[in-house]
Every structure is written in structure tokens, then in C-alpha cells.
Design a protein around this motif. Structure first.
Motif, PDB file in Angstrom:
ATOM      1  N   LEU A  26       0.823  -1.204   0.000  1.00 53.25           N
ATOM      2  CA  LEU A  26       0.000   0.000   0.000  1.00 53.25           C
ATOM      3  C   LEU A  26       0.863   1.263   0.000  1.00 53.25           C
ATOM      4  CD1 LEU A  26      -2.800  -1.019   2.546  1.00 53.25           C
ATOM      5  CD2 LEU A  26      -2.905  -0.985   0.047  1.00 53.25           C
ATOM      6  N   PHE A  27       2.051   1.164   0.607  1.00 58.54           N
ATOM      7  CA  PHE A  27       2.934   2.326   0.673  1.00 58.54           C
ATOM      8  C   PHE A  27       3.600   2.611  -0.680  1.00 58.54           C
ATOM      9  CE2 PHE A  27       7.526   3.308   1.148  1.00 58.54           C
ATOM     10  CZ  PHE A  27       7.422   4.647   1.467  1.00 58.54           C
ATOM     11  N   LEU A  28       3.848   1.547  -1.447  1.00 58.56           N
ATOM     12  CA  LEU A  28       4.621   1.695  -2.692  1.00 58.56           C
ATOM     13  C   LEU A  28       4.072   2.745  -3.662  1.00 58.56           C
ATOM     14  CD1 LEU A  28       5.920  -1.806  -3.804  1.00 58.56           C
ATOM     15  CD2 LEU A  28       7.250   0.226  -3.235  1.00 58.56           C
ATOM     16  N   PRO A  29       2.770   2.775  -3.957  1.00 53.76           N
ATOM     17  CA  PRO A  29       2.268   3.803  -4.883  1.00 53.76           C
ATOM     18  C   PRO A  29       2.572   5.223  -4.403  1.00 53.76           C
ATOM     19  CG  PRO A  29       0.606   2.117  -4.557  1.00 53.76           C
ATOM     20  CD  PRO A  29       1.706   1.818  -3.589  1.00 53.76           C
ATOM     21  N   VAL A  30       2.456   5.450  -3.088  1.00 54.15           N
ATOM     22  CA  VAL A  30       2.773   6.766  -2.532  1.00 54.15           C
ATOM     23  C   VAL A  30       4.255   7.081  -2.743  1.00 54.15           C
ATOM     24  CG1 VAL A  30       2.693   8.184  -0.446  1.00 54.15           C
ATOM     25  CG2 VAL A  30       1.017   6.356  -0.779  1.00 54.15           C
ATOM     26  N   HIS A  31       5.089   6.094  -2.459  1.00 51.41           N
ATOM     27  CA  HIS A  31       6.538   6.221  -2.607  1.00 51.41           C
ATOM     28  C   HIS A  31       6.909   6.573  -4.052  1.00 51.41           C
ATOM     29  CE1 HIS A  31      10.671   5.540  -1.600  1.00 51.41           C
ATOM     30  NE2 HIS A  31      10.803   4.389  -2.233  1.00 51.41           N
ATOM     31  N   PHE A  32       6.325   5.813  -4.987  1.00 48.96           N
ATOM     32  CA  PHE A  32       6.615   6.033  -6.405  1.00 48.96           C
ATOM     33  C   PHE A  32       6.118   7.407  -6.846  1.00 48.96           C
ATOM     34  CE2 PHE A  32       6.417   1.177  -7.194  1.00 48.96           C
ATOM     35  CZ  PHE A  32       7.753   1.051  -6.850  1.00 48.96           C
ATOM     36  N   TYR A  33       4.953   7.794  -6.379  1.00 41.44           N
ATOM     37  CA  TYR A  33       4.375   9.070  -6.784  1.00 41.44           C
ATOM     38  C   TYR A  33       5.256  10.237  -6.329  1.00 41.44           C
ATOM     39  CZ  TYR A  33       1.272  13.089  -6.936  1.00 41.44           C
ATOM     40  OH  TYR A  33       0.750  14.329  -7.178  1.00 41.44           O
ATOM     41  N   THR A  34       5.694  10.198  -5.079  1.00 39.69           N
ATOM     42  CA  THR A  34       6.513  11.317  -4.582  1.00 39.69           C
ATOM     43  C   THR A  34       7.858  11.372  -5.298  1.00 39.69           C
ATOM     44  OG1 THR A  34       7.099   9.876  -2.756  1.00 39.69           O
ATOM     45  CG2 THR A  34       5.545  11.612  -2.272  1.00 39.69           C
ATOM     46  N   LEU A  35       8.458  10.206  -5.573  1.00 38.44           N
ATOM     47  CA  LEU A  35       9.752  10.213  -6.269  1.00 38.44           C
ATOM     48  C   LEU A  35       9.626  10.784  -7.673  1.00 38.44           C
ATOM     49  CD1 LEU A  35      11.563   6.931  -5.244  1.00 38.44           C
ATOM     50  CD2 LEU A  35      12.238   9.284  -4.755  1.00 38.44           C
ATOM     51  N   ALA A  36       8.505  10.490  -8.317  1.00 40.27           N
ATOM     52  CA  ALA A  36       8.309  10.995  -9.675  1.00 40.27           C
ATOM     53  C   ALA A  36       8.207  12.516  -9.697  1.00 40.27           C
ATOM     54  CB  ALA A  36       7.051  10.370 -10.292  1.00 40.27           C
ATOM     55  N   LEU A  37       7.919  13.119  -8.536  1.00 39.72           N
ATOM     56  CA  LEU A  37       7.883  14.583  -8.457  1.00 39.72           C
ATOM     57  C   LEU A  37       9.249  15.193  -8.779  1.00 39.72           C
ATOM     58  CD1 LEU A  37       5.760  15.233  -5.229  1.00 39.72           C
ATOM     59  CD2 LEU A  37       5.057  15.567  -7.600  1.00 39.72           C
ATOM     60  N   ALA A  38      10.336  14.402  -8.618  1.00 37.82           N
ATOM     61  CA  ALA A  38      11.678  14.908  -8.900  1.00 37.82           C
ATOM     62  C   ALA A  38      11.739  15.472 -10.314  1.00 37.82           C
ATOM     63  CB  ALA A  38      12.703  13.790  -8.742  1.00 37.82           C
ATOM     64  N   LEU A  39      10.963  14.866 -11.215  1.00 37.44           N
ATOM     65  CA  LEU A  39      10.992  15.312 -12.598  1.00 37.44           C
ATOM     66  C   LEU A  39       9.942  16.395 -12.846  1.00 37.44           C
ATOM     67  CD1 LEU A  39      12.519  14.502 -15.186  1.00 37.44           C
ATOM     68  CD2 LEU A  39      10.554  13.104 -15.791  1.00 37.44           C
ATOM     69  N   THR A  40       8.735  16.142 -12.318  1.00 42.66           N
ATOM     70  CA  THR A  40       7.625  17.022 -12.675  1.00 42.66           C
ATOM     71  C   THR A  40       7.574  18.279 -11.811  1.00 42.66           C
ATOM     72  OG1 THR A  40       6.225  15.728 -11.220  1.00 42.66           O
ATOM     73  CG2 THR A  40       6.199  15.134 -13.550  1.00 42.66           C
ATOM     74  N   ASP A  41       7.938  18.173 -10.530  1.00 44.92           N
ATOM     75  CA  ASP A  41       7.741  19.290  -9.620  1.00 44.92           C
ATOM     76  C   ASP A  41       8.728  19.228  -8.446  1.00 44.92           C
ATOM     77  OD1 ASP A  41       6.776  21.416  -8.254  1.00 44.92           O
ATOM     78  OD2 ASP A  41       4.675  20.755  -8.227  1.00 44.92           O
ATOM     79  N   PRO A  42      10.038  19.493  -8.704  1.00 43.86           N
ATOM     80  CA  PRO A  42      11.067  19.350  -7.669  1.00 43.86           C
ATOM     81  C   PRO A  42      10.782  20.190  -6.420  1.00 43.86           C
ATOM     82  CG  PRO A  42      12.059  19.784  -9.810  1.00 43.86           C
ATOM     83  CD  PRO A  42      10.595  19.979  -9.973  1.00 43.86           C
ATOM     84  N   GLU A  43      10.113  21.344  -6.622  1.00 49.39           N
ATOM     85  CA  GLU A  43       9.782  22.207  -5.480  1.00 49.39           C
ATOM     86  C   GLU A  43       8.909  21.456  -4.469  1.00 49.39           C
ATOM     87  OE1 GLU A  43      10.261  25.944  -5.218  1.00 49.39           O
ATOM     88  OE2 GLU A  43      11.976  25.114  -6.327  1.00 49.39           O
ATOM     89  N   ARG A  44       7.896  20.781  -5.021  1.00 52.26           N
ATOM     90  CA  ARG A  44       6.973  20.044  -4.140  1.00 52.26           C
ATOM     91  C   ARG A  44       7.685  18.886  -3.461  1.00 52.26           C
ATOM     92  NH1 ARG A  44       1.846  17.887  -6.761  1.00 52.26           N
ATOM     93  NH2 ARG A  44       1.537  16.813  -4.779  1.00 52.26           N
ATOM     94  N   LEU A  45       8.632  18.253  -4.173  1.00 50.82           N
ATOM     95  CA  LEU A  45       9.372  17.141  -3.573  1.00 50.82           C
ATOM     96  C   LEU A  45      10.184  17.640  -2.387  1.00 50.82           C
ATOM     97  CD1 LEU A  45      10.091  14.133  -3.684  1.00 50.82           C
ATOM     98  CD2 LEU A  45      11.951  14.690  -5.238  1.00 50.82           C
ATOM     99  N   ASP A  46      10.830  18.816  -2.555  1.00 56.11           N
ATOM    100  CA  ASP A  46      11.604  19.358  -1.436  1.00 56.11           C
ATOM    101  C   ASP A  46      10.688  19.772  -0.285  1.00 56.11           C
ATOM    102  OD1 ASP A  46      14.293  19.022  -1.996  1.00 56.11           O
ATOM    103  OD2 ASP A  46      14.265  20.652  -3.478  1.00 56.11           O
ATOM    104  N   GLY A  47       9.499  20.260  -0.642  1.00 54.43           N
ATOM    105  CA  GLY A  47       8.522  20.573   0.402  1.00 54.43           C
ATOM    106  C   GLY A  47       8.145  19.312   1.174  1.00 54.43           C
ATOM    107  N   PHE A  48       8.013  18.205   0.429  1.00 57.81           N
ATOM    108  CA  PHE A  48       7.691  16.916   1.048  1.00 57.81           C
ATOM    109  C   PHE A  48       8.826  16.479   1.978  1.00 57.81           C
ATOM    110  CE2 PHE A  48       8.114  12.259   0.843  1.00 57.81           C
ATOM    111  CZ  PHE A  48       6.909  11.888   1.409  1.00 57.81           C
ATOM    112  N   PHE A  49      10.078  16.652   1.512  1.00 58.32           N
ATOM    113  CA  PHE A  49      11.222  16.249   2.343  1.00 58.32           C
ATOM    114  C   PHE A  49      11.300  17.074   3.629  1.00 58.32           C
ATOM    115  CE2 PHE A  49      13.474  14.495  -1.614  1.00 58.32           C
ATOM    116  CZ  PHE A  49      13.077  13.203  -1.319  1.00 58.32           C
ATOM    117  N   ARG A  50      10.924  18.388   3.529  1.00 57.56           N
ATOM    118  CA  ARG A  50      10.915  19.210   4.751  1.00 57.56           C
ATOM    119  C   ARG A  50       9.890  18.674   5.753  1.00 57.56           C
ATOM    120  NH1 ARG A  50      12.153  23.173   1.098  1.00 57.56           N
ATOM    121  NH2 ARG A  50       9.992  23.765   0.669  1.00 57.56           N
ATOM    122  N   TRP A  51       8.765  18.184   5.182  1.00 55.84           N
ATOM    123  CA  TRP A  51       7.719  17.592   6.029  1.00 55.84           C
ATOM    124  C   TRP A  51       8.247  16.344   6.751  1.00 55.84           C
ATOM    125  CZ3 TRP A  51       4.848  12.897   5.019  1.00 55.84           C
ATOM    126  CH2 TRP A  51       3.747  12.707   5.879  1.00 55.84           C
TER     127      TRP A  51
END
Lengths: 113, 110, 242
Positions: A26-51
Motif C-alpha cells: 500500500l505504501f509503494l504507490p505513494v513512494h513512487f508518486y513522490t519520487l516521480a515529483l523529482a521530474l515534474t515538480d522538484p519544489e513540491r518534492l523538497d517541500g515533502f522532504f521538509r515535512w
């Protein structure tokens, strides 16, 4: 869920393997989705990492690492049970798998905080 | 609800993933200190054929492994069977493969 | 030890597959008393319509297994003192099998799966041939010996959660029988056996929870036998036979 006929050690090993497996799946889709942000929206990924710096999230990460290690060591135990010559030390091996998982996820937690 | 074929697929992907999980755990323990950032991850993985193969294998194996595992769980706990069970298995495998493949592309392609 | 009480509080399942409930009885406590003694006392002194099954009373025939305080047991060899909790005992029909009436279950699915797992002899010689000599020290004979004391009591089948979740699953007893025959030099059906245990209800569905081995009254190890079948079928798979 824990009924009288389910109180032996290997049943607990089974239920931990199943719960960890389902949780990881169940966690894997979330994991894959956030990692894919590296390409589409790096700002949001860094926001996620701050979280993820929040203590409560760190603890949840520790839980995920524990489940991953538990599923791997537990799975290796099952394959050893099935394919290697029979051993009567299944309880010990299951406890060892849990201990190794705790050790690895503990190291992760200490590094993370 | 496993035949010998699905069982072997499940075990072979498990054996394949054991070293990959160990590697993944090592990288996590290494990388988590000092916090994560997109730049740090991309700096390590972008343009690397080795990481592409590592995570690519991981995604293929986990898609198969998780689909077969969940197939057993939904059969035993929810009684799903027949065509619905086959559809569920294939959809889970395809969904994980697509999402995972997209993530691998995102962090390894330069 | 609460068995010092004069009477035991016993709840017994009454009913069939469609409906039923536990009925309470008070049964005189004895110094030496098995669960089967308790059931028989109720049937003889309180309610002659109570249905249950037994034959040998010495742990050989495998017909008297029931759920005792939630776990499967051979009732003729289970002392009340072992199972008693707070002076109470609940006695129900075996799990995972249809109930005919009260404590008697329909064993047909259990034995049908025995046959479906090829748990029957596949002769390697005719009556005109000499009897094959078997070396008792032989490794495969030793492996086969481990399973031959099975009394078909279905305790393992009732303990197994995989049986509960998967209607097709052959179950620990049938698979152990298949493994015993697989190791029997006098059995010529090895490939039939591997094929029978490799289908959608086969040995590969086992999750190694070990309830079978934990509760087997004869201390057999069906979990190890099923692991043996998995190993044999995996080897066969790699050799490309299937």
C-alpha cells in the motif's frame, strides 16, 4: 483476530509477514508518486522532504524500514524453511529475523534524528 | 490460490529482491542523515546506468511479487476468485509497474 | 487448580451447519477424566440426543477430534485438567468442516482432498513379482516413516487458517500423505503426486503457520512434509518438467 488456535510463535511470524507485506504494497504507490515529483515538480518534492523532518514522520519512516527489513528477513526464513533441509529451529530463526529487523531499523532511526 | 508457477515467480522475485532490499536499506541509512533533498537524490542517481538497472530490476520484481502476494490476501480474506482475481492480479502488477517505472525514469534519466 | 471443584461447567455446541448455539451443562468432576468422558456423560445422563463420534477411545482411530476451548484436540486422549480454564470447557465440532449435527462433522471434504492429493498407493509391481526389499536405513524410507503414524483425525485440518481461507486447499493431512508416498520406494506415482499437489489448491498455498505441527496429537510435522513437497516441485520446475 487472535483466537485460541493462533497463539503459537510461527502464527505470529505469519501475521507479521502478511501485515508487513500488505503495508509495503500500500505504501509503494505513494513512494513512487513522490519520487516521480523529482521530474515534474522538484519544489513540491523538497517541500515533502521538509515535512519528513517532523519527529512523528521520522518515527513512521522507522516503522516502514522495520516492516521492509522484517518482510525481507521473514521471507528469507520462509525460503530457507521450504528449500533447505528441514530445521527444527524455526522459532529461533523467526525471532532472529525480528531481531535483525529491529537492529537495522534502529540504526536508521538513530541516523535520521 | 497459487499454482506452482505463481509460487515460483513469487519466490524467484523474492530471491532477486533480497540483495536489492539490503542495498536499499544501506542507501537509506546512508542518505537519511542530514535530511533528504531532491538535488541530493538526483545528484546521485541522474544519468547513472547502474542506478537505473538497480531500481528498474527492483520495480519489475516488486510489481510481480506484490501482485501475487495481494492476490493471495484478497482471495483468502475477501473470497475474490475466478476472472475477478486474475484481473486484480494483473491490474496490481501493471499499476505498480507503471508508477514505479515513472519514478525510476524521473530520478535516473538526465 | 480449579479442577478441585465438584462440577465442571461445560458448554457444548448444539445444532448443524445452518444454525446452533452453545448449551450449558454441569458435569461431575472426576480425578481421571477425558473430554470424551465428559461428552459421553452428558449424552448418557442429561441428553441422549447429543450427537458425537468416537470408536476406539485409545487414540488410534482418529474419529473423536473436536474443538476444545477453541483449539482442535483428540478428545479421548485429552485430559480435562489439560484443557480446563476457570473450571470451564467449551466443546464444539471441528473447525473447517460442515457440521452434520452437534459435535459430528461431515468428514467427506477431508477425505476427498486426501484422494485429490493422490494419497493412494500407485503400485510399482504386480502380484506375480517378488516383494521389493526396502532398506529401513534408507534416507527416503526414513522420511516416509515420519508421516505414517497419521490417524486421519483432521486436527491439523481444523487448525489450519489456509484451509479456512481457501476452499481448494488440500490441507496438511492430505499433503503429508502425498509426501509420504512420494518418498515410498514402492510407490510408482511420483509424477502424479507432484502434479496433484501443484494446482490451485496445492502445497504452494501453505503459509507455514505451523498450526498443523503444533496441534498434531501424534507429534507429526505436516509443515515439514509440505516444505518437502515444495522443494520437490521447485526442483522439478527448474528441471523443466512442469
Amino acid at each position: 483476530m487472535i483466537r485460541p488456535h493462533r497463539t503459537h510463535a510461527l502464527w505470529y511470524a505469519f501475521i507479521l509477514h502478511r501485515i508487513s507485506g500488505v503495508a509495503l504494497a500500500l505504501f509503494l504507490p505513494v513512494h513512487f508518486y513522490t519520487l516521480a515529483l523529482a521530474l515534474t515538480d522538484p519544489e513540491r518534492l523538497d517541500g515533502f522532504f521538509r515535512w519528513t523532518e517532523l519527529a512523528v514522520v521520522k518515527f513512521a519512516e522507522f516503522g516502514l524500514v522495520f516492516l521492509l527489513a522484517l518482510h525481507m528477513f521473514g521471507g528469507l526464513r520462509l525460503m530457507a524453511l521450504e528449500w533447505l533441509p528441514w530445521s527444527d529451529r524455526q522459532k529461533t530463526l523467526a525471532a532472529g529475523a525480528a531481531a535483525m529487523s529491529f537492529l537495522i531499523s534502529g540504526v536508521f532511526l538513530l541516523r535520521a534524528i | 490460490m497459487l499454482t506452482v508457477r505463481l509460487y515460483m515467480l513469487q519466490r524467484i522475485t523474492a530471491l532477486l529482491m533480497a540483495p536489492l532490499v539490503l542495498g536499499h536499506l544501506a542507501v537509506m541509512i546512508y542518505a537519511v542523515q542530514g535530511g533528504l533533498s531532491a538535488a541530493e537524490i538526483l545528484g546521485r542517481t541522474q544519468g547513472s546506468v547502474a542506478w537505473f538497472l538497480f531500481y528498474g530490476c527492483f520495480v519489475v520484481a516488486v510489481s510481480v511479487h506484490a501482485a501475487i502476494g495481494l492476490r493471495v490476501v484478497v482471495h483468502e480474506l475477501m473470497g475474490l476468485k475466478g476472472t475477478l482475481l486474475e484481473l486484480f492480479t494483473w491490474a496490481t502488477a501493471a499499476g505498480l509497474f507503471l508508477l514505479g517505472g515513472r519514478a525510476v525514469m524521473a530520478v535516473t534519466l538526465s | 487448580m480449579s479442577s478441585d471443584a465438584d462440577e465442571l461447567e461445560v458448554s457444548v455446541w448444539r445444532g448443524d451447519n445452518a444454525s446452533g448455539r452453545f448449551e450449558d451443562f454441569r458435569v461431575p468432576a472426576q480425578e481421571n477424566q477425558t473430554i470424551l468422558d465428559v461428552v459421553s456423560w452428558i449424552q448418557q445422563h442429561r441428553d441422549p440426543t447429543l450427537s458425537y463420534r468416537y470408536a476406539c477411545r485409545v487414540g488410534m482411530c482418529g474419529s473423536c477430534a473436536m474443538m476444545v476451548n477453541g483449539v482442535p484436540r483428540w478428545t479421548c486422549r485429552t485430559h480435562v485438567k489439560v484443557a480446563l480454564k476457570d473450571n470451564r470447557i467449551s466443546i464444539g465440532p471441528l473447525r473447517n468442516l460442515p457440521v452434520i449435527k452437534d459435535l459430528a462433522t461431515d468428514m467427506d471434504p477431508f477425505f476427498d482432498k486426501w484422494v485429490a492429493a493422490e494419497g493412494m498407493h500407485h503400485p510399482s509391481r504386480t502380484r506375480d513379482d517378488a516383494i521389493e526389499q526396502i532398506n529401513p536405513e534408507d534416507a527416503s524410507r526414513q522420511e516416509a516413516n515420519k508421516g505414517i503414524e497419521c490417524i486421519n483425525c483432521s486436527v491439523c485440518y481444523a487448525a489450519c487458517d489456509t484451509v479456512a481461507g481457501n476452499d481448494d486447499y488440500l490441507g496438511p493431512a492430505a499433503l503429508q500423505r502425498a509426501w509420504t508416498l512420494y518418498n515410498d520406494a514402492k510407490d510408482a506415482g511420483k509424477l502424479n503426486i507432484l502434479e496433484a499437489v501443484s494446482g490451485k489448491g496445492g502445497c504452494h498455498n501453505c503459509h507455514s503457520q505451523g498450526g498443523c505441527s503444533h496441534y498434531c496429537p501424534n507429534d507429526l510435522n505436516p509443515m515439514a512434509a509440505i516444505a518437502g513437497l515444495k522443494r520437490a516441485s521447485a526442483l522439478s520446475f527448474f528441471k523443466g518438467r512442469k
